[in-house]
Enzyme design. Structure first.
Site, short mmCIF file in Angstrom:
data_model
loop_
_atom_site.label_atom_id
_atom_site.label_comp_id
_atom_site.label_asym_id
_atom_site.label_seq_id
_atom_site.Cartn_x
_atom_site.Cartn_y
_atom_site.Cartn_z
N LEU A 137 45.41 45.53 37.42
CA LEU A 137 45.13 44.17 36.99
C LEU A 137 43.63 44.07 36.74
O LEU A 137 42.83 44.73 37.42
CB LEU A 137 45.52 43.16 38.07
CG LEU A 137 47.01 43.05 38.44
CD1 LEU A 137 47.19 42.11 39.63
CD2 LEU A 137 47.83 42.57 37.26
N ASP A 138 43.23 43.26 35.77
CA ASP A 138 41.81 43.05 35.52
C ASP A 138 41.14 42.48 36.77
O ASP A 138 41.79 41.84 37.61
CB ASP A 138 41.61 42.08 34.36
CG ASP A 138 42.15 42.61 33.05
OD1 ASP A 138 42.21 43.84 32.90
OD2 ASP A 138 42.52 41.79 32.19
N LYS A 139 39.84 42.68 36.87
CA LYS A 139 39.08 42.23 38.04
C LYS A 139 39.38 40.78 38.40
O LYS A 139 39.63 40.45 39.55
CB LYS A 139 37.58 42.41 37.76
CG LYS A 139 36.69 41.82 38.85
CD LYS A 139 35.22 41.90 38.47
CE LYS A 139 34.34 41.21 39.49
NZ LYS A 139 32.89 41.23 39.11
#
Length: 319
Positions: A137-139
């Protein structure tokens, strides 16, 4: 070279005329094009029994054999970082990732990542590539992420991602009001100028997102999105492609849309929300050891929940 597995496939006539490395990248999206190019150069790819060149043109009908090298075990450092563990057994670990937590160490984020936390939580993960992380997942995207604790589970989960058996559902708060749900079928690749961004591109990889409307506000919409593919920034890019970017998205977001005559309190909340309002709400998979279908759900984090409530109150006040 230690081989983790062998792949055998036949090139479809649909790819006739394309470069071999590009056709393989489209057929095998779990690998990067640069990885495939390295394997071609290293003799780990055979086409009809012969060593090809990456620029060779596909005719269709060729038999391709690939020896996939075993990835190196994790070299990251274990760190005592709190984890929200939703589920754990001998094979799997399901995490509810908070916004702001980077998944893999990288440039500028060598420590303090999910991988560092996992290695502290389960030291046996040192033996597995990427500490058992099979997707990301993106940050600043929150929500559910599954981690393999054994090599058998890792291979099983990778297989489910490849065959699209793993179900991943997200909720996103987007700019503007959508009339109804739909499907985005638009290939995604690197932006032609800014290589840190992704973009809808005819040269990109196949990407399909299905979305449906959950709630309409006066100038925003809450949508549920399910993925058939897992491209980098897929939901963010596809929503921006529809001209309805995810609220707070610092990369793909557009102009901040404010409901007409809304309160100063709501204006402040919208302006203060500085990350994409995107949450991985549901995860479904087949347990790689038991064969049982399993599913988990995770509530939105507090900041996103507060913003959704403020938008709902605004809509009610102007009904």
């Amino acid at each position: 070279m230690t081989v983790s597995r062998a792949i055998s496939l036949e090139m479809s006539a649909d790819y006739a005329g394309q470069r071999l490395d590009r056709a393989l990248a489209l057929l095998l999206p779990e690998f990067t094009r640069s990885q495939l190019q390295q394997w071609i150069a290293g003799g780990q790819v055979k086409v009809d029994g012969r060593a090809p060149r990456k620029r060779d043109t596909v005719r269709g009908g060729e038999r391709v054999e690939i020896e996939v090298p075993a990835p190196a075990p994790s070299t990251a450092r274990a760190q005592a970082i709190p984890l929200d563990v939703v589920y754990e057994d001998d094979d799997l670990l399901v995490i509810n990732k908070p916004p702001g937590l980077v998944v893999h160490p990288g440039a500028g984020n060598r420590e303090g990542t999910l991988m560092n936390a996992l290695l502290h939580h389960a030291p046996a993960l040192f033996r597995l590539p990427r500490a058992g992380i099979v997707h990301r997942l993106d940050k600043d995207t929150s929500g559910l992420l599954v981690v393999a604790k054994t090599e058998r589970a890792r291979q099983g989960l990778i297989g489910q991602l490849q065959t699209r058996e793993m179900g991943r559902e997200y909720i996103a708060l987007i700019e503007g009001v959508l009339v109804s749900g739909g499907t985005v079928e638009a290939p995604i690749g690197r932006h032609h100028r800014d290589r840190t961004r992704m973009a809808v591109s005819s040269r990109g990889k196949e990407a399909v997102s299905h979305y449906r409307v959950l709630k309409k506000y006066r100038a925003h919409t809450l949508v549920q999105v399910s993925l058939e593919s897992g491209r980098t920034h897929q939901i963010r890019v596809h929503m921006a492609h529809l001209k309805h970017p995810v609220v707070g998205d610092p990369v793909y977001g557009g102009r901040l849309r404010l409901p007409k005559d809304c309160s100063e309190s709501l204006v402040k909340k919208l302006r203060a929300f500085r990350r994409q309002a995107l949450h991985a709400v549901k995860l479904t998979l087949v347990h790689p050891a038991t064969g049982k279908e399993m599913s988990w759900a995770a509530s939105v984090p507090a900041d996103m929940g507060t913003l959704m409530e403020a938008l709902a109150q605004d809509a009610k006040a102007h009904a």
